[in-house]
Design a protein around this motif. Structure first.
Motif, PDB file in Angstrom:
ATOM      1  N   PRO A 225       0.917  -1.187  -0.097  1.00 10.06           N
ATOM      2  CA  PRO A 225      -0.070  -0.005  -0.019  1.00 10.06           C
ATOM      3  C   PRO A 225       0.861   1.263  -0.012  1.00 10.06           C
ATOM      4  CG  PRO A 225      -0.670  -1.675   1.600  1.00 10.06           C
ATOM      5  CD  PRO A 225       0.622  -2.162   1.074  1.00 10.06           C
ATOM      6  N   LYS A 226       1.954   1.143   0.619  1.00 13.28           N
ATOM      7  CA  LYS A 226       2.815   2.356   0.822  1.00 13.28           C
ATOM      8  C   LYS A 226       3.147   2.756  -0.751  1.00 13.28           C
ATOM      9  CE  LYS A 226       4.636   2.049   5.554  1.00 13.28           C
ATOM     10  NZ  LYS A 226       5.678   1.811   6.563  1.00 13.28           N
ATOM     11  N   MET A 227       3.714   1.665  -1.553  1.00 13.34           N
ATOM     12  CA  MET A 227       4.132   2.116  -2.713  1.00 13.34           C
ATOM     13  C   MET A 227       2.947   2.601  -3.858  1.00 13.34           C
ATOM     14  SD  MET A 227       7.269   1.506  -2.484  1.00 13.34           S
ATOM     15  CE  MET A 227       7.776   1.652  -4.326  1.00 13.34           C
ATOM     16  N   ARG A 228       1.882   1.941  -3.491  1.00  8.25           N
ATOM     17  CA  ARG A 228       0.569   2.509  -4.300  1.00  8.25           C
ATOM     18  C   ARG A 228       0.308   4.004  -4.060  1.00  8.25           C
ATOM     19  NH1 ARG A 228      -1.885  -2.156  -2.676  1.00  8.25           N
ATOM     20  NH2 ARG A 228      -3.590  -0.986  -1.270  1.00  8.25           N
ATOM     21  N   ASN A 232       5.603  10.413  -6.709  1.00  7.20           N
ATOM     22  CA  ASN A 232       6.729  11.176  -7.244  1.00  7.20           C
ATOM     23  C   ASN A 232       7.992  10.373  -7.497  1.00  7.20           C
ATOM     24  OD1 ASN A 232       7.027  10.587  -4.527  1.00  7.20           O
ATOM     25  ND2 ASN A 232       7.808  12.901  -4.009  1.00  7.20           N
ATOM     26  N   ALA A 233       8.411   9.264  -6.840  1.00  6.43           N
ATOM     27  CA  ALA A 233       9.707   8.270  -6.740  1.00  6.43           C
ATOM     28  C   ALA A 233       9.615   7.953  -8.132  1.00  6.43           C
ATOM     29  CB  ALA A 233       9.616   7.518  -5.685  1.00  6.43           C
ATOM     30  N   GLN A 234      10.763   7.962  -8.914  1.00  9.90           N
ATOM     31  CA  GLN A 234      11.010   7.276 -10.259  1.00  9.90           C
ATOM     32  C   GLN A 234      10.650   5.792 -10.177  1.00  9.90           C
ATOM     33  OE1 GLN A 234      11.532   8.547 -13.128  1.00  9.90           O
ATOM     34  NE2 GLN A 234      11.031   6.633 -14.076  1.00  9.90           N
ATOM     35  N   LEU A 239       7.218   0.940 -11.309  1.00 11.24           N
ATOM     36  CA  LEU A 239       6.416  -0.084 -10.558  1.00 11.24           C
ATOM     37  C   LEU A 239       4.851   0.033 -11.098  1.00 11.24           C
ATOM     38  CD1 LEU A 239       7.850  -0.731  -7.078  1.00 11.24           C
ATOM     39  CD2 LEU A 239       7.836  -2.420  -9.042  1.00 11.24           C
ATOM     40  N   GLN A 240       4.680   1.123 -11.135  1.00  7.81           N
ATOM     41  CA  GLN A 240       3.132   1.297 -11.675  1.00  7.81           C
ATOM     42  C   GLN A 240       3.005   1.154 -13.190  1.00  7.81           C
ATOM     43  OE1 GLN A 240       2.637   5.221 -10.443  1.00  7.81           O
ATOM     44  NE2 GLN A 240       1.869   4.734  -8.611  1.00  7.81           N
ATOM     45  N   LYS A 241       4.022   1.316 -13.895  1.00  4.42           N
ATOM     46  CA  LYS A 241       3.966   0.955 -15.304  1.00  4.42           C
ATOM     47  C   LYS A 241       4.026  -0.452 -15.588  1.00  4.42           C
ATOM     48  CE  LYS A 241       6.447   5.244 -17.011  1.00  4.42           C
ATOM     49  NZ  LYS A 241       7.663   5.971 -17.516  1.00  4.42           N
ATOM     50  N   LEU A 242       5.068  -1.221 -14.756  1.00  4.94           N
ATOM     51  CA  LEU A 242       4.812  -2.500 -14.746  1.00  4.94           C
ATOM     52  C   LEU A 242       3.607  -3.183 -14.405  1.00  4.94           C
ATOM     53  CD1 LEU A 242       6.380  -5.185 -15.081  1.00  4.94           C
ATOM     54  CD2 LEU A 242       7.274  -5.043 -12.734  1.00  4.94           C
ATOM     55  N   THR A 243       2.880  -2.635 -13.422  1.00  6.42           N
ATOM     56  CA  THR A 243       1.590  -3.138 -13.117  1.00  6.42           C
ATOM     57  C   THR A 243       0.598  -3.016 -14.126  1.00  6.42           C
ATOM     58  OG1 THR A 243       1.876  -2.373 -10.618  1.00  6.42           O
ATOM     59  CG2 THR A 243      -0.146  -2.728 -11.440  1.00  6.42           C
ATOM     60  N   GLN A 244       0.702  -1.943 -14.914  1.00  2.89           N
ATOM     61  CA  GLN A 244      -0.151  -1.681 -16.149  1.00  2.89           C
ATOM     62  C   GLN A 244       0.111  -2.818 -17.279  1.00  2.89           C
ATOM     63  OE1 GLN A 244       0.619   2.367 -17.493  1.00  2.89           O
ATOM     64  NE2 GLN A 244      -0.600   3.140 -15.743  1.00  2.89           N
ATOM     65  N   GLN A 245       1.417  -3.095 -17.361  1.00  4.16           N
ATOM     66  CA  GLN A 245       1.846  -4.253 -17.993  1.00  4.16           C
ATOM     67  C   GLN A 245       1.298  -5.566 -17.991  1.00  4.16           C
ATOM     68  OE1 GLN A 245       6.047  -4.011 -18.683  1.00  4.16           O
ATOM     69  NE2 GLN A 245       6.007  -1.936 -19.631  1.00  4.16           N
TER      70      GLN A 245
END
Length: 254
Positions: A225-228, A232-234, A239-245
């Motif tokens: 949950p903290k990462m979600r 602002n962090a690269q 990780l969010q882009k990877l989640t979309q993939q």
């Protein structure tokens, strides 16, 4: 008459195989439907048992990842390269297990629906994972605190960066072998809980590289949950882009 018989025989030659194919397809469809119904009943039963176990436990929030370091995969290629096997599975059960002193783990039974990369023999098999957090006795959690003993008191340890997935959830993780030959307290706990080198694995990076799709959700999300919440962090953006993939490629029925 002979001509008529030849026509009938010719028709049977084509019709019978088609009929047999239809029956086999129907049987296969029925078998899959029965399997789904049995799985749903098993998951429902396990959910009720687990909820009963944790209902009266005292909740303690913890962060057991503070001293751990592991490579963070931010692409599918990295995830596959740093794991022996990457799977998509269903969480069939959660159970209390033996844990080292002042630590807590939960025994998760995972049914492997799909092997994304690695050992394809795991498909349609059940494996065990030790997940961070879960039920532990008061005495075990506070073994070195000097507090009065209370053997009957249960604690539910909730890792704020690794919430336990609900039974029935889908999960995507990278797996690495459990090396149980070393006589560590952790390995002893695993063996006491039925873990072997043949039926269990460890998660390659439980803090950052676990994706869960809850039973009532339509897509996978990072389990941390903290990462979600960070934007602002690269590393978080990657990780969010990877989640979309992952959702584009693997959020499909099988």
């Amino acid at each position: 008459m002979k001509k008529t018989l030849m026509i009938i025989v010719s028709l049977l030659v084509f019709v019978l195989p088609l009929s047999a194919y239809s029956v086999n397809a129907l049987n296969s469809s029925n078998a899959q439907e029965i399997k789904r119904e049995e799985s749903a009943r098993l998951i429902s039963r396990n959910q009720k048992i687990w909820q009963k176990h944790i209902a009266k436990a005292d909740v303690i929030h913890s962060d057991e990842f503070s001293t751990r370091k592991a490579f963070i995969s931010t692409s599918l290629e990295q995830l596959q390269n740093h794991s022996q096997t990457v799977i998509e599975g269903t969480v069939y059960n959660l159970q209390k297990m033996s844990s080292p002193e002042e630590m807590s783990y939960t025994k998760a039974t995972i049914y492997v629906n799909r092997v994304i990369s690695g050992d394809t023999s795991l498909k349609d098999k059940q494996i065990y994972l030790a997940l961070d957090g879960g039920l532990v006795s008061f005495d075990r959690w506070y073994s070195h605190s000097g507090r009065p003993k209370d053997q009957n008191r249960e604690m539910l340890i909730k890792n704020d960066e690794f919430p336990l997935p609900k039974i029935g959830s889908k999960i995507i993780v990278g797996l690495i072998p459990n090396h149980l030959d070393e006589p560590t307290e952790y390995n002893v706990a695993l063996k006491r809980s039925g873990f072997t080198i043949n039926n269990s694995y460890a998660i390659e990076n439980p803090r950052y590289n676990v994706w869960v799709k809850a039973p009532d959700s339509s897509k996978y999300q990072l389990n941390n949950p903290k990462m979600r919440r960070q934007t602002n962090a690269q590393q978080t953006q990657d990780l969010q882009k990877l989640t979309q993939q992952i959702n584009q490629k693997y959020n499909k029925k099988y």
